[in-house]
Design a protein around this motif. Sequence first.
Motif, short mmCIF file in Angstrom:
data_model
loop_
_atom_site.label_atom_id
_atom_site.label_comp_id
_atom_site.label_asym_id
_atom_site.label_seq_id
_atom_site.Cartn_x
_atom_site.Cartn_y
_atom_site.Cartn_z
N UNK A 180 28.55 114.75 -0.33
CA UNK A 180 28.01 116.12 -0.13
C UNK A 180 29.20 117.33 -0.38
N UNK A 181 30.34 116.80 0.09
CA UNK A 181 31.48 117.59 -0.03
C UNK A 181 31.82 118.10 -1.83
N UNK A 182 31.53 117.02 -2.52
CA UNK A 182 31.77 117.30 -4.03
C UNK A 182 30.67 118.21 -4.39
N UNK A 183 29.80 118.02 -3.80
CA UNK A 183 28.54 118.96 -4.46
C UNK A 183 28.99 120.53 -4.27
N UNK A 184 29.77 120.66 -3.19
CA UNK A 184 29.89 122.17 -2.88
C UNK A 184 31.37 122.62 -2.92
N UNK A 185 32.35 121.72 -2.25
CA UNK A 185 33.67 121.76 -1.93
C UNK A 185 34.05 123.28 -1.44
N UNK A 186 33.07 123.78 -0.66
CA UNK A 186 33.51 125.05 -0.07
C UNK A 186 33.81 124.97 1.43
N UNK A 187 33.74 123.90 2.00
CA UNK A 187 34.23 123.74 3.30
C UNK A 187 35.20 122.51 3.49
N UNK A 188 35.78 122.43 4.79
CA UNK A 188 36.75 121.08 4.85
C UNK A 188 35.93 120.05 5.49
#
Length: 133
Positions: free
Chosen positions: A120-128
């Motif tokens: 999930x993080x790799x799809x957005x990378x806009x949060x910690x």
Amino acid sequence: MKCRYFIIEPAFSDPDTFCRVTIGGERVRASIQIYPDEGMLYEVAAALIDPDLAAEMPSPYAEDWEFHLQLSVLPGREGQKVLRARIWHDYEEDGTPYRADIRLQLTPKEATELSQELTSWLKRKDYTLCWKD
């Protein structure tokens, strides 16, 4: 009670996702500020949920870097997985380089949870991304 964590904190001012990556637990912790290798992170996410994982993935490579982060997953006992983080800073200004090799033992449920969070993080990378137990 054990405490383990894996954190990827983007520097929000950098559009190329320069991040602080921290991994550790009660006994040891290591951190590095780096542009994480997205391909490596996708391979780690896949290895965390691979039911037939027989060897370390992604395969480790030569440690000829002076400053680097390498993540991988090793098979553990009884379906468990081991998240391995190797961090090295060999060219510190103060002449005190260091290397860390940290391994977090994960149950199948924890490995699946971390894989989902990392994907999930790799799809957005806009949060910690902050995985901890």
